[in-house]
Motif scaffolding. Structure first.
Motif, mmCIF file in Angstrom:
data_model
loop_
_atom_site.group_PDB
_atom_site.id
_atom_site.type_symbol
_atom_site.label_atom_id
_atom_site.label_comp_id
_atom_site.label_asym_id
_atom_site.label_seq_id
_atom_site.Cartn_x
_atom_site.Cartn_y
_atom_site.Cartn_z
ATOM 1 N N GLN A 1 0.828 -1.199 0.000
ATOM 2 C CA GLN A 1 0.000 0.000 0.000
ATOM 3 C C GLN A 1 0.869 1.259 0.000
ATOM 4 N N GLU A 2 1.980 1.207 0.711
ATOM 5 C CA GLU A 2 2.885 2.354 0.739
ATOM 6 C C GLU A 2 3.434 2.639 -0.656
ATOM 7 N N ARG A 3 3.718 1.595 -1.422
ATOM 8 C CA ARG A 3 4.192 1.779 -2.806
ATOM 9 C C ARG A 3 3.177 2.571 -3.619
ATOM 10 N N VAL A 4 1.907 2.215 -3.467
ATOM 11 C CA VAL A 4 0.834 2.904 -4.195
ATOM 12 C C VAL A 4 0.749 4.362 -3.745
ATOM 13 N N ALA A 5 0.766 4.605 -2.447
ATOM 14 C CA ALA A 5 0.650 5.964 -1.919
ATOM 15 C C ALA A 5 1.821 6.829 -2.369
ATOM 16 N N ARG A 6 3.025 6.276 -2.317
ATOM 17 C CA ARG A 6 4.198 7.046 -2.744
ATOM 18 C C ARG A 6 4.124 7.405 -4.233
ATOM 19 N N LEU A 7 3.704 6.459 -5.048
ATOM 20 C CA LEU A 7 3.574 6.734 -6.481
ATOM 21 C C LEU A 7 2.508 7.804 -6.714
ATOM 22 N N ALA A 8 1.395 7.693 -6.015
ATOM 23 C CA ALA A 8 0.304 8.659 -6.186
ATOM 24 C C ALA A 8 0.761 10.072 -5.829
ATOM 25 N N LEU A 9 1.491 10.209 -4.736
ATOM 26 C CA LEU A 9 1.940 11.533 -4.309
ATOM 27 C C LEU A 9 3.052 12.072 -5.202
ATOM 28 N N ALA A 10 3.900 11.201 -5.700
ATOM 29 C CA ALA A 10 5.006 11.637 -6.554
ATOM 30 C C ALA A 10 4.557 11.935 -7.978
ATOM 31 N N HIS A 11 3.553 11.203 -8.446
ATOM 32 C CA HIS A 11 3.084 11.328 -9.835
ATOM 33 C C HIS A 11 1.557 11.372 -9.868
ATOM 34 N N PRO A 12 0.960 12.463 -9.394
ATOM 35 C CA PRO A 12 -0.502 12.531 -9.314
ATOM 36 C C PRO A 12 -1.202 12.320 -10.645
ATOM 37 N N GLU A 13 -0.541 12.628 -11.741
ATOM 38 C CA GLU A 13 -1.158 12.448 -13.059
ATOM 39 C C GLU A 13 -1.436 10.982 -13.360
ATOM 40 N N ILE A 14 -0.663 10.082 -12.781
ATOM 41 C CA ILE A 14 -0.877 8.651 -12.998
ATOM 42 C C ILE A 14 -2.221 8.226 -12.396
ATOM 43 N N VAL A 15 -2.539 8.765 -11.234
ATOM 44 C CA VAL A 15 -3.831 8.461 -10.607
ATOM 45 C C VAL A 15 -4.944 9.193 -11.348
ATOM 46 N N ALA A 16 -4.693 10.461 -11.667
ATOM 47 C CA ALA A 16 -5.723 11.298 -12.294
ATOM 48 C C ALA A 16 -6.242 10.716 -13.600
ATOM 49 N N PHE A 17 -5.356 10.111 -14.376
ATOM 50 C CA PHE A 17 -5.745 9.638 -15.700
ATOM 51 C C PHE A 17 -5.715 8.121 -15.837
ATOM 52 N N GLY A 18 -5.545 7.433 -14.720
ATOM 53 C CA GLY A 18 -5.490 5.977 -14.764
ATOM 54 C C GLY A 18 -6.725 5.335 -14.161
ATOM 55 N N THR A 19 -6.632 4.050 -14.030
ATOM 56 C CA THR A 19 -7.673 3.257 -13.392
ATOM 57 C C THR A 19 -7.048 2.551 -12.194
ATOM 58 N N ALA A 20 -7.883 1.993 -11.353
ATOM 59 C CA ALA A 20 -7.351 1.217 -10.230
ATOM 60 C C ALA A 20 -6.473 0.088 -10.774
ATOM 61 N N HIS A 21 -6.903 -0.504 -11.885
ATOM 62 C CA HIS A 21 -6.145 -1.610 -12.468
ATOM 63 C C HIS A 21 -4.796 -1.141 -13.019
ATOM 64 N N SER A 22 -4.777 -0.001 -13.724
ATOM 65 C CA SER A 22 -3.510 0.468 -14.301
ATOM 66 C C SER A 22 -2.529 0.893 -13.207
ATOM 67 N N LEU A 23 -3.051 1.510 -12.151
ATOM 68 C CA LEU A 23 -2.188 1.893 -11.026
ATOM 69 C C LEU A 23 -1.664 0.643 -10.313
ATOM 70 N N ALA A 24 -2.524 -0.345 -10.158
ATOM 71 C CA ALA A 24 -2.106 -1.609 -9.540
ATOM 72 C C ALA A 24 -1.007 -2.278 -10.359
ATOM 73 N N ASP A 25 -1.183 -2.319 -11.681
ATOM 74 C CA ASP A 25 -0.162 -2.921 -12.538
ATOM 75 C C ASP A 25 1.168 -2.212 -12.378
ATOM 76 N N ARG A 26 1.133 -0.904 -12.342
ATOM 77 C CA ARG A 26 2.362 -0.114 -12.240
ATOM 78 C C ARG A 26 3.077 -0.360 -10.910
ATOM 79 N N CYS A 27 2.300 -0.598 -9.859
ATOM 80 C CA CYS A 27 2.868 -0.818 -8.522
ATOM 81 C C CYS A 27 3.052 -2.292 -8.185
ATOM 82 N N VAL A 28 2.668 -3.160 -9.096
ATOM 83 C CA VAL A 28 2.751 -4.608 -8.911
ATOM 84 C C VAL A 28 1.985 -5.030 -7.651
#
Length: 90
Positions: free
Chosen positions: A27-54
């Motif tokens: 979960q920390e991996r997801v939170a760190r990615l979201a805060l560092a790259h908000p555009e990834i969350v803004a334009f992605g899906t739960a699935h695409s964010l999950a894939d990126r964070c494994v």
């Protein structure tokens, strides 16, 4: 969550610090990615964010909930608003 929802990325970061929020490693991996790259969350899906964070999509939803959002949709909207504000189109 009974606390007021954050209205900006800086408020979200303050919430994490103020509450001493500790997340499991995935979960920390997801939170760190979201805060560092908000555009990834803004334009992605739960699935695409999950894939990126494994991680699984349900882990992404759990992060959104842990950060005070009722759903991934609400979490994504928060990040969309941030991206728009930064771009000057709010």
């Amino acid at each position: 969550m009974t606390a007021a929802k954050p209205t900006s990325i800086s408020e979200l970061k303050q919430f994490i610090v103020a509450t001493g929020l500790r997340l499991p490693e995935q979960q920390e991996r997801v939170a760190r990615l979201a805060l560092a790259h908000p555009e990834i969350v803004a334009f992605g899906t739960a699935h695409s964010l999950a894939d990126r964070c494994v991680v699984s999509p349900s882990t992404v939803v759990r992060v959104a909930n842990a950060l005070g959002f009722e759903s991934f949709k609400e979490f994504r909207q928060f990040f969309r608003q941030h991206v728009r504000a930064v771009a000057g189109t709010a």
